[in-house]
Write an enzyme that holds these catalytic residues in place. Structure first.
Site, PDB file in Angstrom:
ATOM      1  NE  ARG A 167      74.667  50.621  61.537  1.00 19.15           N
ATOM      2  CZ  ARG A 167      73.547  50.779  60.823  1.00 19.15           C
ATOM      3  NH1 ARG A 167      72.574  51.552  61.275  1.00 19.15           N
ATOM      4  NH2 ARG A 167      73.399  50.153  59.677  1.00 19.15           N
ATOM      5  CB  SER A 241      79.516  46.350  59.304  1.00 17.32           C
ATOM      6  OG  SER A 241      78.468  45.806  58.569  1.00 17.32           O
ATOM      7  CD  GLU A 339      78.867  48.997  63.340  1.00 15.83           C
ATOM      8  OE1 GLU A 339      78.480  49.460  62.265  1.00 15.83           O
ATOM      9  OE2 GLU A 339      78.425  47.935  63.829  1.00 15.83           O
TER      10      GLU A 339
HETATM   11  P1  FAD Z   1      78.113  43.721  73.183  1.00 18.60           P
HETATM   12  O1  FAD Z   1      79.081  43.455  72.089  1.00 18.60           O
HETATM   13  O2  FAD Z   1      78.085  42.807  74.327  1.00 18.60           O
HETATM   14  O3  FAD Z   1      78.354  45.209  73.697  1.00 18.60           O
HETATM   15  C1  FAD Z   1      78.481  46.287  72.784  1.00 18.60           C
HETATM   16  C2  FAD Z   1      78.635  47.567  73.596  1.00 18.60           C
HETATM   17  O4  FAD Z   1      77.433  47.806  74.337  1.00 18.60           O
HETATM   18  C3  FAD Z   1      79.751  47.468  74.635  1.00 18.60           C
HETATM   19  O5  FAD Z   1      80.358  48.734  74.741  1.00 18.60           O
HETATM   20  C4  FAD Z   1      79.027  47.115  75.933  1.00 18.60           C
HETATM   21  O6  FAD Z   1      79.689  47.561  77.086  1.00 18.60           O
HETATM   22  C5  FAD Z   1      77.705  47.839  75.748  1.00 18.60           C
HETATM   23  N1  FAD Z   1      76.588  47.164  76.420  1.00 18.60           N
HETATM   24  C6  FAD Z   1      76.112  45.909  76.149  1.00 18.60           C
HETATM   25  N2  FAD Z   1      75.046  45.653  76.934  1.00 18.60           N
HETATM   26  C7  FAD Z   1      74.856  46.733  77.714  1.00 18.60           C
HETATM   27  C8  FAD Z   1      73.926  47.069  78.745  1.00 18.60           C
HETATM   28  N3  FAD Z   1      72.966  46.227  79.129  1.00 18.60           N
HETATM   29  N4  FAD Z   1      74.048  48.270  79.347  1.00 18.60           N
HETATM   30  C9  FAD Z   1      75.032  49.139  78.992  1.00 18.60           C
HETATM   31  N5  FAD Z   1      75.937  48.873  78.032  1.00 18.60           N
HETATM   32  C10 FAD Z   1      75.843  47.696  77.400  1.00 18.60           C
HETATM   33  N6  FAD Z   1      74.667  45.947  64.275  1.00 18.60           N
HETATM   34  C11 FAD Z   1      73.728  46.707  63.651  1.00 18.60           C
HETATM   35  O7  FAD Z   1      73.465  47.827  64.078  1.00 18.60           O
HETATM   36  N7  FAD Z   1      73.084  46.248  62.539  1.00 18.60           N
HETATM   37  C12 FAD Z   1      73.331  45.042  62.014  1.00 18.60           C
HETATM   38  O8  FAD Z   1      72.707  44.662  61.032  1.00 18.60           O
HETATM   39  C13 FAD Z   1      74.306  44.217  62.641  1.00 18.60           C
HETATM   40  N8  FAD Z   1      74.618  43.002  62.140  1.00 18.60           N
HETATM   41  C14 FAD Z   1      75.574  42.248  62.722  1.00 18.60           C
HETATM   42  C15 FAD Z   1      75.891  41.011  62.164  1.00 18.60           C
HETATM   43  C16 FAD Z   1      76.859  40.211  62.738  1.00 18.60           C
HETATM   44  C17 FAD Z   1      77.182  38.863  62.122  1.00 18.60           C
HETATM   45  C18 FAD Z   1      77.522  40.640  63.910  1.00 18.60           C
HETATM   46  C19 FAD Z   1      78.545  39.757  64.575  1.00 18.60           C
HETATM   47  C20 FAD Z   1      77.237  41.878  64.460  1.00 18.60           C
HETATM   48  C21 FAD Z   1      76.256  42.694  63.873  1.00 18.60           C
HETATM   49  N9  FAD Z   1      75.931  43.965  64.383  1.00 18.60           N
HETATM   50  C22 FAD Z   1      74.966  44.726  63.792  1.00 18.60           C
HETATM   51  C23 FAD Z   1      76.628  44.484  65.581  1.00 18.60           C
HETATM   52  C24 FAD Z   1      76.009  43.988  66.900  1.00 18.60           C
HETATM   53  O9  FAD Z   1      75.284  42.793  66.722  1.00 18.60           O
HETATM   54  C25 FAD Z   1      75.069  45.006  67.540  1.00 18.60           C
HETATM   55  O10 FAD Z   1      75.758  46.208  67.784  1.00 18.60           O
HETATM   56  C26 FAD Z   1      74.463  44.513  68.848  1.00 18.60           C
HETATM   57  O11 FAD Z   1      73.526  45.435  69.337  1.00 18.60           O
HETATM   58  C27 FAD Z   1      75.514  44.232  69.918  1.00 18.60           C
HETATM   59  O12 FAD Z   1      74.866  43.531  70.966  1.00 18.60           O
HETATM   60  P2  FAD Z   1      75.705  42.735  72.051  1.00 18.60           P
HETATM   61  O13 FAD Z   1      74.766  42.327  73.122  1.00 18.60           O
HETATM   62  O14 FAD Z   1      76.474  41.652  71.412  1.00 18.60           O
HETATM   63  O15 FAD Z   1      76.662  43.891  72.574  1.00 18.60           O
HETATM   64  P1  NAP Z   2      74.184  46.292  51.280  1.00 17.04           P
HETATM   65  O1  NAP Z   2      72.741  45.992  51.073  1.00 17.04           O
HETATM   66  O2  NAP Z   2      75.193  45.574  50.443  1.00 17.04           O
HETATM   67  O3  NAP Z   2      74.404  47.868  51.133  1.00 17.04           O
HETATM   68  C1  NAP Z   2      75.706  48.408  51.296  1.00 17.04           C
HETATM   69  C2  NAP Z   2      75.628  49.691  52.091  1.00 17.04           C
HETATM   70  O4  NAP Z   2      74.857  50.610  51.362  1.00 17.04           O
HETATM   71  C3  NAP Z   2      74.981  49.498  53.440  1.00 17.04           C
HETATM   72  O5  NAP Z   2      75.930  49.717  54.414  1.00 17.04           O
HETATM   73  C4  NAP Z   2      73.822  50.480  53.483  1.00 17.04           C
HETATM   74  O6  NAP Z   2      73.921  51.419  54.541  1.00 17.04           O
HETATM   75  C5  NAP Z   2      73.942  51.269  52.209  1.00 17.04           C
HETATM   76  N1  NAP Z   2      72.620  51.298  51.553  1.00 17.04           N
HETATM   77  C6  NAP Z   2      72.093  50.383  50.725  1.00 17.04           C
HETATM   78  N2  NAP Z   2      70.920  50.807  50.261  1.00 17.04           N
HETATM   79  C7  NAP Z   2      70.670  52.003  50.812  1.00 17.04           C
HETATM   80  C8  NAP Z   2      69.621  52.950  50.690  1.00 17.04           C
HETATM   81  N3  NAP Z   2      68.570  52.742  49.907  1.00 17.04           N
HETATM   82  N4  NAP Z   2      69.702  54.084  51.410  1.00 17.04           N
HETATM   83  C9  NAP Z   2      70.744  54.318  52.192  1.00 17.04           C
HETATM   84  N5  NAP Z   2      71.784  53.463  52.343  1.00 17.04           N
HETATM   85  C10 NAP Z   2      71.752  52.317  51.648  1.00 17.04           C
HETATM   86  O7  NAP Z   2      74.556  46.103  52.815  1.00 17.04           O
HETATM   87  P2  NAP Z   2      74.938  44.810  53.653  1.00 17.04           P
HETATM   88  O8  NAP Z   2      76.346  44.925  54.064  1.00 17.04           O
HETATM   89  O9  NAP Z   2      74.458  43.567  52.960  1.00 17.04           O
HETATM   90  O10 NAP Z   2      74.024  45.016  54.949  1.00 17.04           O
HETATM   91  C11 NAP Z   2      72.621  45.009  54.858  1.00 17.04           C
HETATM   92  C12 NAP Z   2      72.038  45.795  56.020  1.00 17.04           C
HETATM   93  O11 NAP Z   2      72.371  45.141  57.246  1.00 17.04           O
HETATM   94  C13 NAP Z   2      72.577  47.215  56.122  1.00 17.04           C
HETATM   95  O12 NAP Z   2      71.560  48.045  56.592  1.00 17.04           O
HETATM   96  C14 NAP Z   2      73.675  47.090  57.168  1.00 17.04           C
HETATM   97  O13 NAP Z   2      73.860  48.275  57.909  1.00 17.04           O
HETATM   98  C15 NAP Z   2      73.159  45.973  58.058  1.00 17.04           C
HETATM   99  N6  NAP Z   2      74.290  45.213  58.628  1.00 17.04           N
HETATM  100  C16 NAP Z   2      74.987  45.796  59.633  1.00 17.04           C
HETATM  101  C17 NAP Z   2      76.040  45.118  60.223  1.00 17.04           C
HETATM  102  C18 NAP Z   2      76.782  45.721  61.403  1.00 17.04           C
HETATM  103  O14 NAP Z   2      77.552  45.030  62.026  1.00 17.04           O
HETATM  104  N7  NAP Z   2      76.567  46.972  61.701  1.00 17.04           N
HETATM  105  C19 NAP Z   2      76.396  43.858  59.777  1.00 17.04           C
HETATM  106  C20 NAP Z   2      75.680  43.315  58.716  1.00 17.04           C
HETATM  107  C21 NAP Z   2      74.625  44.011  58.145  1.00 17.04           C
HETATM  108  P3  NAP Z   2      73.423  51.117  56.033  1.00 17.04           P
HETATM  109  O15 NAP Z   2      74.479  50.251  56.610  1.00 17.04           O
HETATM  110  O16 NAP Z   2      73.391  52.487  56.605  1.00 17.04           O
HETATM  111  O17 NAP Z   2      72.074  50.477  55.968  1.00 17.04           O
END
Ligand code: FAD
Ligand code: NAP
Length: 345
Positions: A167, A241, A339
C-alpha cells in the site's frame, strides 16, 4: 487550443467518497492532457497549493482547499505492444479502474482480475500500489508517465522507480505531491496466470473446475465477495479500509499472541521476520464493529471500514478516529495508521 474553465468556490462533497462537505477555491476538470498542463501552469502562476483528485475514494478532506483542485478525468485506452502471449495496455489516468479491469477481462487478458471493483481512477492506482485478494498493482505494471508539477516536464517511471511496497510507493514518500500521473501502462498476459490462493477467493471458487477458470470467472468471484462484504460509498459514504494492517516484529507478535491467542496474523516474507496483523480483527475484538459515536461509525459488517452516513465534516471524522486509535493503543499497545491521505489546511 481550448482552455478548461477555472471554477471558483466549488463544493467537493460529490468528489470524495466520504462525502465530506469542503470547498475548493479553484477547480479544474481536466478532460485532456493539455488541460492538466494548463492547470499546472495555473498553479505555478498563482503559487497556490494543488490537490489532485481522481475518484476521491482514498482521501479525508478536513479543511477547505485554499488552492486549486484538479479533477483528472482524461480518457483513452490503447494497445502499446502486443505479442502472442502479452499485451502492454496504455490507460489514461482519468479512466475508471474497475472499468479498465472489466475491459481487460472481456479481452481474456489476465493480470488485473483480482483487483476488480476497487473504486477510483487508473492514475491513482500506483499511488498506494492498490492491492486485493493476493494481488498488487506492481504485479501487472509496466511503467507510468507523470508530469513534474514544478517544471511541467514529462517523466517516465518504471516499476523500480515507483518503489512499490505494501500500500505504498515513491508517490507517497520522496515524490509526494511532486507529480501528476497522466497514464499507466499495464503488463497483461494472454496466458492463464491465476492468483487464487487468497482464502476468501479459494472458498468462492471451490466448486469451479480448473478447466472452467478464466479472468472473467475470477473477476466475478471477487465482485461477488466484495458486494457481499463492503458498503457501496454511493449508499453509505466511506473510503474502504480506513486503517492499514500493522506490520510488527516477531517479538511484538509473540507478546500480542500471548494475550490474544486467536489473533489473525500473517507471516511476511521479510528479513528480519515480521507479521501483518489483521486490523479488522483488532477493531472487531475491541468492540468497534458497528459502533457509532456522534454519527460516525465503523461499519456493522466490516470493522475496518469507517462510514460517514450523515456526511459530517473531516474534523468530526478525525475526532472519531482519535478515539479508535487511543482505544487500540490502550488494548494492544499498537499504533493504527490511517490508510487514506488526510488533507488539512
Ligand atoms: P483519490 O482518492 O482521488 O486520490 C488518492 C491519492 O492519490 C490522493 O493523494 C491524490 O492526490 C492522489 N492522486 C489521484 N490521482 C492522481 C494522479 N493522476 N496523479 C497524481 N496523484 C494522484 N484500495 C486498495 O488498495 N485495495 C482495495 O481493495 C480497495 N478497496 C476499496 C473499497 C472501497 C469501498 C473504497 C471506498 C476504497 C477502496 N480502496 C482500495 C481505496 C481506493 O479505492 C484506492 O486507493 C484507489 O486507488 C483510489 O483512487 P482514487 O482515484 O479515488 O484516488
Ligand atoms: P479479509 O479477506 O477479511 O482478510 C482480512 C485481512 O487479512 C486482509 O486485510 C488481508 O490482508 C489479510 N489476509 C487474508 N488472507 C491473507 C493471506 N492469505 N495472506 C496474507 N494476508 C491475508 O479482508 P477484507 O477486508 O474482506 O478485504 C479483502 C481484500 O480486499 C484484501 O486484500 C483487502 O486488502 C482488500 N480491500 C482493501 C480495501 C482498501 O480500502 N484498502 C478495502 C476493501 C478491501 P491484505 O489487506 O494485505 O490483503
Amino acid at each position: 487550443m481550448t482552455t478548461p474553465i477555472v471554477q471558483e468556490q466549488v463544493s467537493l462533497q460529490a468528489y470524495n467518497t466520504l462525502a465530506v462537505p469542503v470547498k475548493t477555491r479553484w477547480f479544474i476538470e481536466a478532460n485532456t492532457h493539455q488541460d492538466i498542463v494548463f492547470a499546472l501552469a495555473f498553479v505555478r502562476e498563482q503559487q497556490c497549493p494543488l490537490l489532485v483528485l481522481g475518484g476521491g475514494s482514498n482521501v479525508v478532506l478536513v479543511d477547505d482547499i485554499a488552492g486549486l483542485t484538479l479533477h483528472v478525468n482524461t480518457r483513452g485506452v490503447s494497445i502499446e505492444n502486443e505479442t502472442d502471449t502479452t499485451v502492454l495496455l496504455s490507460v489514461a489516468a482519468g479512466e475508471n479502474w474497475h472499468d479498465t479491469v472489466m475491459y481487460c477481462v472481456e479481452q481474456s487478458w489476465c493480470g488485473v482480475e483480482n483487483l476488480a471493483l476497487i473504486p477510483g481512477s487508473v492514475g491513482a492506482a500506483p499511488i498506494q500500489n492498490i492491492g486485493a485478494y493476493g494481488v498488487e498493482l506492481t504485479q501487472c505494471f509496466s511503467y507510468l508517465e507523470a508530469i513534474e508539477i514544478s517544471t511541467g516536464k514529462v517523466q517516465r517511471f518504471g516499476r523500480d522507480a515507483c518503489q512499490f511496497a505494501y500500500r505504498d510507493s515513491v508517490f507517497k514518500q520522496q515524490a509526494k505531491d511532486q507529480y501528476v500521473i497522466t497514464r499507466v501502462v499495464l503488463a497483461l498476459s494472454k496466458q492463464p496466470q491465476w492468483h487464487i490462493h487468497y482464502p476468501a477467493l479459494q472458498e468462492r471458487l471451490a466448486a469451479i473446475e480448473a478447466s472452467e477458470l478464466s479472468s472473467a470467472v475470477i473477476a466475478q468471484a471477487v465482485i461477488d465477495i466484495r458486494r457481499s462484504k463492503l458498503p457501496d460509498p454511493v449508499d453509505i459514504p466511506n473510503a474502504g479500509s480506513f486503517f492499514k494492517n500493522p506490520i510488527v516484529s516477531a517479538e511484538c507478535y509473540r507478546d500480542i499472541k500471548r494475550q490474544y491467542p486467536h489473533i489473525i496474523a500473517y507471516a511476511q516474507d521479510t528479513q528480519p521476520p515480521t507479521y501483518k496483523l489483521a486490523a479488522g480483527w483488532l477493531l472487531d475484538q475491541a468492540g468497534w464493529k458497528g459502533t457509532d459515536v456522534k454519527g460516525v461509525a465503523m461499519h456493522k459488517d466490516q470493522a475496518l471500514v469507517l462510514t460517514n452516513p450523515h456526511r459530517l465534516s473531516g474534523a468530526d471524522l478525525l475526532a472519531f478516529v482519535a478515539q479508535v486509535k487511543a482505544d487500540i493503543h490502550q488494548k494492544y499497545t499498537l499504533e493504527l495508521e490511517v490508510e487514506p491521505r488526510i488533507y488539512r489546511a
